[in-house]
Design a protein around this motif. Structure first.
Motif, PDB file in Angstrom:
ATOM      1  N   GLY A 127       0.818  -1.210   0.000  1.00  0.00           N
ATOM      2  CA  GLY A 127       0.000   0.000   0.000  1.00  0.00           C
ATOM      3  C   GLY A 127       0.851   1.258   0.000  1.00  0.00           C
ATOM      4  O   GLY A 127       2.023   1.249   0.365  1.00  0.00           O
ATOM      5  N   ASP A 128       0.214   2.369  -0.418  1.00  0.00           N
ATOM      6  CA  ASP A 128       0.944   3.636  -0.468  1.00  0.00           C
ATOM      7  C   ASP A 128       0.835   4.439   0.817  1.00  0.00           C
ATOM      8  O   ASP A 128       1.424   5.510   0.933  1.00  0.00           O
ATOM      9  CB  ASP A 128       0.481   4.483  -1.665  1.00  0.00           C
ATOM     10  CG  ASP A 128      -1.006   4.832  -1.616  1.00  0.00           C
ATOM     11  OD1 ASP A 128      -1.646   4.613  -0.562  1.00  0.00           O
ATOM     12  OD2 ASP A 128      -1.542   5.317  -2.631  1.00  0.00           O
ATOM     13  N   THR A 132      -7.734   8.609   0.438  1.00  0.00           N
ATOM     14  CA  THR A 132      -8.387   9.514  -0.504  1.00  0.00           C
ATOM     15  C   THR A 132      -9.168  10.582   0.253  1.00  0.00           C
ATOM     16  O   THR A 132      -9.619  10.365   1.377  1.00  0.00           O
ATOM     17  CB  THR A 132      -9.344   8.760  -1.435  1.00  0.00           C
ATOM     18  OG1 THR A 132     -10.450   8.260  -0.667  1.00  0.00           O
ATOM     19  CG2 THR A 132      -8.637   7.608  -2.137  1.00  0.00           C
ATOM     20  N   LEU A 166      -4.073  10.221  -6.249  1.00  0.00           N
ATOM     21  CA  LEU A 166      -4.061   8.800  -5.907  1.00  0.00           C
ATOM     22  C   LEU A 166      -4.850   7.994  -6.920  1.00  0.00           C
ATOM     23  O   LEU A 166      -5.861   8.460  -7.450  1.00  0.00           O
ATOM     24  CB  LEU A 166      -4.656   8.592  -4.510  1.00  0.00           C
ATOM     25  CG  LEU A 166      -3.998   9.353  -3.363  1.00  0.00           C
ATOM     26  CD1 LEU A 166      -4.709   9.024  -2.054  1.00  0.00           C
ATOM     27  CD2 LEU A 166      -2.521   9.025  -3.268  1.00  0.00           C
ATOM     28  N   HIS A 167      -4.411   6.768  -7.149  1.00  0.00           N
ATOM     29  CA  HIS A 167      -5.110   5.869  -8.055  1.00  0.00           C
ATOM     30  C   HIS A 167      -5.737   4.750  -7.239  1.00  0.00           C
ATOM     31  O   HIS A 167      -5.066   4.046  -6.497  1.00  0.00           O
ATOM     32  CB  HIS A 167      -4.145   5.306  -9.096  1.00  0.00           C
ATOM     33  CG  HIS A 167      -3.680   6.329 -10.083  1.00  0.00           C
ATOM     34  ND1 HIS A 167      -4.296   6.524 -11.306  1.00  0.00           N
ATOM     35  CD2 HIS A 167      -2.674   7.241 -10.013  1.00  0.00           C
ATOM     36  CE1 HIS A 167      -3.683   7.502 -11.951  1.00  0.00           C
ATOM     37  NE2 HIS A 167      -2.687   7.951 -11.211  1.00  0.00           N
ATOM     38  N   ARG A 168      -7.042   4.622  -7.360  1.00  0.00           N
ATOM     39  CA  ARG A 168      -7.789   3.608  -6.637  1.00  0.00           C
ATOM     40  C   ARG A 168      -8.736   2.897  -7.591  1.00  0.00           C
ATOM     41  O   ARG A 168      -9.275   3.506  -8.523  1.00  0.00           O
ATOM     42  CB  ARG A 168      -8.596   4.234  -5.481  1.00  0.00           C
ATOM     43  CG  ARG A 168      -7.743   4.813  -4.364  1.00  0.00           C
ATOM     44  CD  ARG A 168      -7.019   3.711  -3.598  1.00  0.00           C
ATOM     45  NE  ARG A 168      -6.303   4.232  -2.447  1.00  0.00           N
ATOM     46  CZ  ARG A 168      -5.059   4.670  -2.456  1.00  0.00           C
ATOM     47  NH1 ARG A 168      -4.380   4.681  -3.601  1.00  0.00           N
ATOM     48  NH2 ARG A 168      -4.477   5.099  -1.360  1.00  0.00           N
ATOM     49  N   ASP A 170     -11.663   1.626  -6.686  1.00  0.00           N
ATOM     50  CA  ASP A 170     -13.070   1.699  -6.282  1.00  0.00           C
ATOM     51  C   ASP A 170     -13.649   3.110  -6.369  1.00  0.00           C
ATOM     52  O   ASP A 170     -14.729   3.372  -5.869  1.00  0.00           O
ATOM     53  CB  ASP A 170     -13.237   1.159  -4.863  1.00  0.00           C
ATOM     54  CG  ASP A 170     -12.367   1.882  -3.856  1.00  0.00           C
ATOM     55  OD1 ASP A 170     -11.498   2.685  -4.271  1.00  0.00           O
ATOM     56  OD2 ASP A 170     -12.550   1.657  -2.642  1.00  0.00           O
ATOM     57  N   GLU A 171     -12.917   4.049  -6.995  1.00  0.00           N
ATOM     58  CA  GLU A 171     -13.471   5.368  -7.260  1.00  0.00           C
ATOM     59  C   GLU A 171     -12.709   5.975  -8.443  1.00  0.00           C
ATOM     60  O   GLU A 171     -11.598   5.542  -8.763  1.00  0.00           O
ATOM     61  CB  GLU A 171     -13.406   6.283  -6.025  1.00  0.00           C
ATOM     62  CG  GLU A 171     -12.026   6.530  -5.455  1.00  0.00           C
ATOM     63  CD  GLU A 171     -12.082   7.472  -4.245  1.00  0.00           C
ATOM     64  OE1 GLU A 171     -12.314   8.669  -4.454  1.00  0.00           O
ATOM     65  OE2 GLU A 171     -11.897   6.990  -3.119  1.00  0.00           O
ATOM     66  N   SER A 173     -10.255   7.700 -10.769  1.00  0.00           N
ATOM     67  CA  SER A 173      -8.855   8.024 -10.485  1.00  0.00           C
ATOM     68  C   SER A 173      -8.233   8.745 -11.682  1.00  0.00           C
ATOM     69  O   SER A 173      -8.636   8.541 -12.825  1.00  0.00           O
ATOM     70  CB  SER A 173      -8.086   6.743 -10.186  1.00  0.00           C
ATOM     71  OG  SER A 173      -8.554   6.134  -9.015  1.00  0.00           O
ATOM     72  N   THR A 175      -7.541  10.479  -7.972  1.00  0.00           N
ATOM     73  CA  THR A 175      -8.422  11.181  -7.052  1.00  0.00           C
ATOM     74  C   THR A 175      -7.601  11.927  -6.011  1.00  0.00           C
ATOM     75  O   THR A 175      -6.389  11.700  -5.876  1.00  0.00           O
ATOM     76  CB  THR A 175      -9.392  10.196  -6.381  1.00  0.00           C
ATOM     77  OG1 THR A 175     -10.381  10.917  -5.643  1.00  0.00           O
ATOM     78  CG2 THR A 175      -8.654   9.247  -5.440  1.00  0.00           C
ATOM     79  N   SER A 177      -6.203  13.413  -2.357  1.00  0.00           N
ATOM     80  CA  SER A 177      -5.667  12.735  -1.178  1.00  0.00           C
ATOM     81  C   SER A 177      -5.890  13.567   0.079  1.00  0.00           C
ATOM     82  O   SER A 177      -6.106  14.784   0.017  1.00  0.00           O
ATOM     83  CB  SER A 177      -4.172  12.476  -1.351  1.00  0.00           C
ATOM     84  OG  SER A 177      -3.481  13.688  -1.612  1.00  0.00           O
TER      85      SER A 177
END
Length: 464
Positions: A127-128, A132, A166-168, A170-171, A173, A175, A177
């Motif tokens: 993980g980063d 978000t 951020l790249h996700r 589930d939403e 991206s 997006t 932070s």
């Protein structure tokens, strides 16, 4: 909006250091490109003596994580294990958060300021370490609503936008932070005890038990400290499960590493409020089996507490831990009556009558289309308060048992607050959350967010 309490003085602590190095790792916060203050909880800050901070000082402490004077000199990522959807995972810990500071609140309780989205730690895995902005907004809304409904919850203390894309999955991206700071009565999880049991470290387990009793429950360890602690956890977590039900809340991820031994709710990811009393309603899209659905939350929390009891067997006999564990169902039944009657605003009549009334409420709500928030709003004080869109439903057969029983209950509340004259109750359903987020995402318009926080606090004031 409720006025902030009188400012307390700041009383820093470093109590967690007494556990020793084996319970945490010193870490550094991420260096964010930006720090834009989006939410500061001055009500909570006043209770720990920090409401007088300027916005610049606030950002230095809760965006750049400059240590608070007299508290921890460096952030600490806590170590723990846990069952995640019933699968044991020894490779977890604080992966995108840390304990930043400790202090006493205006009630003398030891409090922690912990983070979410503050950067990578030894437990980040792939993980980063980020959060978000939408996730931060959702946690603020969840905690504000739960607090207003009387649920013992961590409180969103600060939300700062951090300027990273951020790249996700589930939403949409990339997006935006953020970094969140939450105020909690301790961050000791069931998973912390599971870790000591896995390593067979009896001395560390005894230290953790003693720390929890002394600092979270204000008691000295007795002859059976493990059972002593377990008894408290059973009572508090049964109360937590009942309060979720009365609030119509679905946490979504009730893993053992997400259960605090104080019974304080925290760590909000895929939460939702169910509009109607649907036992199978789930919050997490990845909860394919409905393990943590609305109607199974008490079972899930009880299962987690059983894992605590199993871990405590490292230093206690089965005969010591079994009696408090067996009390969970009775605690839950009593807590359900207290929570449901409390939200309804009526005086208890006795165990048998109260349990029967709760059963009638559940039956009525489960067998009708009326929304949970509408029902408790319309029947606050134990009687209908005026015209409601749900009036035809209340005269239907589903409500017959409830209508017969509620007539013997007396009101325990005053209804003078203007909120009780509103046409609709305050709620926090997913469509409302998305409607609050949309203007933030599209044009950086926070007016709907600010208005919702104010409306929730107004409801909270009406319910006190």
């Amino acid at each position: 909006m409720v006025d902030a309490p009188q400012q307390s003085r700041f009383r820093p602590e470093t109590t967690i250091l007494s556990l020793g190095d084996g319970f945490f790792d010193p870490v550094q916060a991420a260096n964010f490109p930006q720090t834009i203050l989006r939410f500061r909880n001055d009500r909570a800050a006043a209770e720990i003596g920090l409401a007088s901070l300027t916005d610049e000082e606030w950002i230095r402490h809760f965006g750049r994580f400059e240590p608070l004077p007299g508290s921890l000199c460096e952030p600490l990522a806590l170590r723990y294990h846990g069952h995640q959807f019933r699968v044991y995972n020894p490779d977890i810990g604080d992966g995108r958060g840390f304990t930043f500071a400790q202090m006493r609140d205006d009630r003398g309780r030891l409090m922690d300021l912990g983070t979410k989205g503050s950067g990578q730690t030894p437990y980040s895995r792939f993980g980063d370490g980020r959060l978000t902005l939408k996730g931060g907004v959702r946690e603020v809304l969840a905690t504000e609503m739960l607090e207003a409904l009387g649920v013992d919850t961590s409180r969103s203390f600060s939300l700062i936008e951090t300027g990273e894309a951020l790249h996700r999955g589930d939403e949409p991206s990339p997006t935006r932070s953020s970094v969140l700071v939450r105020l909690s009565h301790g961050h000791i999880r069931i998973g912390a005890f599971q870790r000591q049991a896995a390593y067979r470290d009896e001395a560390a387990m005894q230290r953790l038990i003693a720390y929890s009793l002394r600092n979270l429950y204000g008691e000295e360890p007795g002859n059976q400290p493990a059972a002593q602690l377990l008894s408290h956890v059973v009572g508090r977590t049964a109360t937590l499960a009942a309060s979720y039900m009365a609030a119509g809340f679905v946490h979504g991820v009730l893993n053992s590493d997400n259960i605090n031994v104080t019974g304080e709710s925290f760590d909000y990811g895929p939460w939702r409020f169910t509009p109607r009393w649907e036992p199978g309603f789930t919050a997490a899209y990845f909860d394919h089996q409905g393990l943590y659905c609305f109607g199974r939350q008490a079972q899930a929390i009880h299962w987690d507490v059983v894992q605590l009891a199993i871990a405590l067997r490292l230093v206690a006999s089965a005969e010591e831990v079994a009696p408090p564990l067996d009390e969970f169902p009775a605690h839950y039944e009593a807590a359900m009556a207290q929570a449901m009657l409390g939200r309804l605003g009526v005086r208890p009549q006795g165990e048998q009558a109260d349990v029967a009334l709760v059963a009638a409420i559940e039956q009525a709500l489960a067998n009708s289309p009326v929304e949970i928030d509408r029902f408790f709003f319309d029947w606050r004080g134990g009687a209908r308060r005026g015209p409601s869109p749900a009036d035809p439903i209340y005269s239907a057969p589903a409500f017959e048992a409830f209508s017969q029983q509620i007539g013997s209950y007396e009101s325990a509340v005053q209804l003078s607050h203007p909120y009780w004259s509103d046409e609709t109750p305050c709620s926090m359903h997913i469509d409302e959350v998305e409607a609050i987020w949309a203007p933030i995402a599209e044009r950086d318009d926070w007016s709907a967010f600010d208005a919702k926080v104010a409306a929730v606090r107004r409801m909270g004031a009406a319910m006190t």
